[in-house]
Design a protein around this motif. Sequence first.
Motif, mmCIF file in Angstrom:
data_model
loop_
_atom_site.group_PDB
_atom_site.id
_atom_site.type_symbol
_atom_site.label_atom_id
_atom_site.label_comp_id
_atom_site.label_asym_id
_atom_site.label_seq_id
_atom_site.Cartn_x
_atom_site.Cartn_y
_atom_site.Cartn_z
ATOM 1 N N THR A 7 0.830 -1.202 0.000
ATOM 2 C CA THR A 7 0.000 0.000 0.000
ATOM 3 C C THR A 7 0.867 1.256 0.000
ATOM 4 O O THR A 7 1.765 1.413 0.840
ATOM 5 N N HIS A 8 0.595 2.138 -0.955
ATOM 6 C CA HIS A 8 1.281 3.431 -1.036
ATOM 7 C C HIS A 8 0.711 4.366 0.026
ATOM 8 O O HIS A 8 -0.392 4.154 0.544
ATOM 9 N N SER A 9 1.462 5.429 0.336
ATOM 10 C CA SER A 9 0.981 6.399 1.339
ATOM 11 C C SER A 9 -0.293 7.103 0.900
ATOM 12 O O SER A 9 -1.045 7.622 1.733
ATOM 13 N N ASN A 10 -0.540 7.102 -0.426
ATOM 14 C CA ASN A 10 -1.777 7.741 -0.900
ATOM 15 C C ASN A 10 -2.956 6.765 -0.939
ATOM 16 O O ASN A 10 -4.049 7.112 -1.382
ATOM 17 N N GLY A 11 -2.723 5.527 -0.475
ATOM 18 C CA GLY A 11 -3.801 4.549 -0.409
ATOM 19 C C GLY A 11 -3.871 3.600 -1.580
ATOM 20 O O GLY A 11 -4.538 2.560 -1.508
ATOM 21 N N ASN A 12 -3.199 3.929 -2.691
ATOM 22 C CA ASN A 12 -3.181 3.010 -3.827
ATOM 23 C C ASN A 12 -2.277 1.813 -3.523
ATOM 24 O O ASN A 12 -1.360 1.902 -2.710
ATOM 25 N N LYS A 13 -2.516 0.698 -4.232
ATOM 26 C CA LYS A 13 -1.820 -0.546 -3.918
ATOM 27 C C LYS A 13 -1.112 -1.131 -5.144
ATOM 28 O O LYS A 13 -1.569 -0.983 -6.273
#
Length: 203
Positions: A7-13
């Motif tokens: 999971t990226h810090s922006n919520g995308n995976k």
Amino acid sequence: MSELNLTHSNGNKVKLTTPDTLAANKTFKLPGADGSSGQAMVTNGSGALSFASIPVAGITMMDQWRITNDNNKTNNQTIDTNWARTSNFFAQIGTGMSQSSGVFTFPQTGIYLIMAQVQMNGGAGYAGAQMQVSSDSGGSYSNLCNGYQNPDGYSHLFIHAILDVTNASTFRIYLMAKNNSSTQYSGDTQFRTGFTFIRLGDT
């Protein structure tokens, strides 16, 4: 199907998933360090992954040299003077060869196609040329290939060989005169006597 979510810090995976079908357990061992720029991850066929350089497809080096003026040589003498790169419509690929007094060195290791064209003039009973190659920085030389003519006036000779250059810093090659009487090895601004070097691929 199992999957691993990063999971990226922006919520995308970013997801890593198992294959659609899997007949048995499979383990892949990651390398312990990053590779160099331009390298890719490869397998040893048993699950161990590592970084390696990928061979570049196609010819990566091509060079052509000729003598611009005549060399008059007796048997076993080096064709050593007036060497220069071909100029007429010439296209060099890559770094190219280096040359000193007719002795050539290679820009990198690899499998090379080496071709020599020789124009001779004279009345020798026989005349020709040999490619002489060294793998110990010129300490000793061996005959790579040769050819002969029975010249009566002008004659032409073509010889070629495949050479595995395993160490670019120690391999040398030159063109040796072979005759039983002094022979003119003809030079010109055009290609009469000289070498063509083509690197075909990796060792």
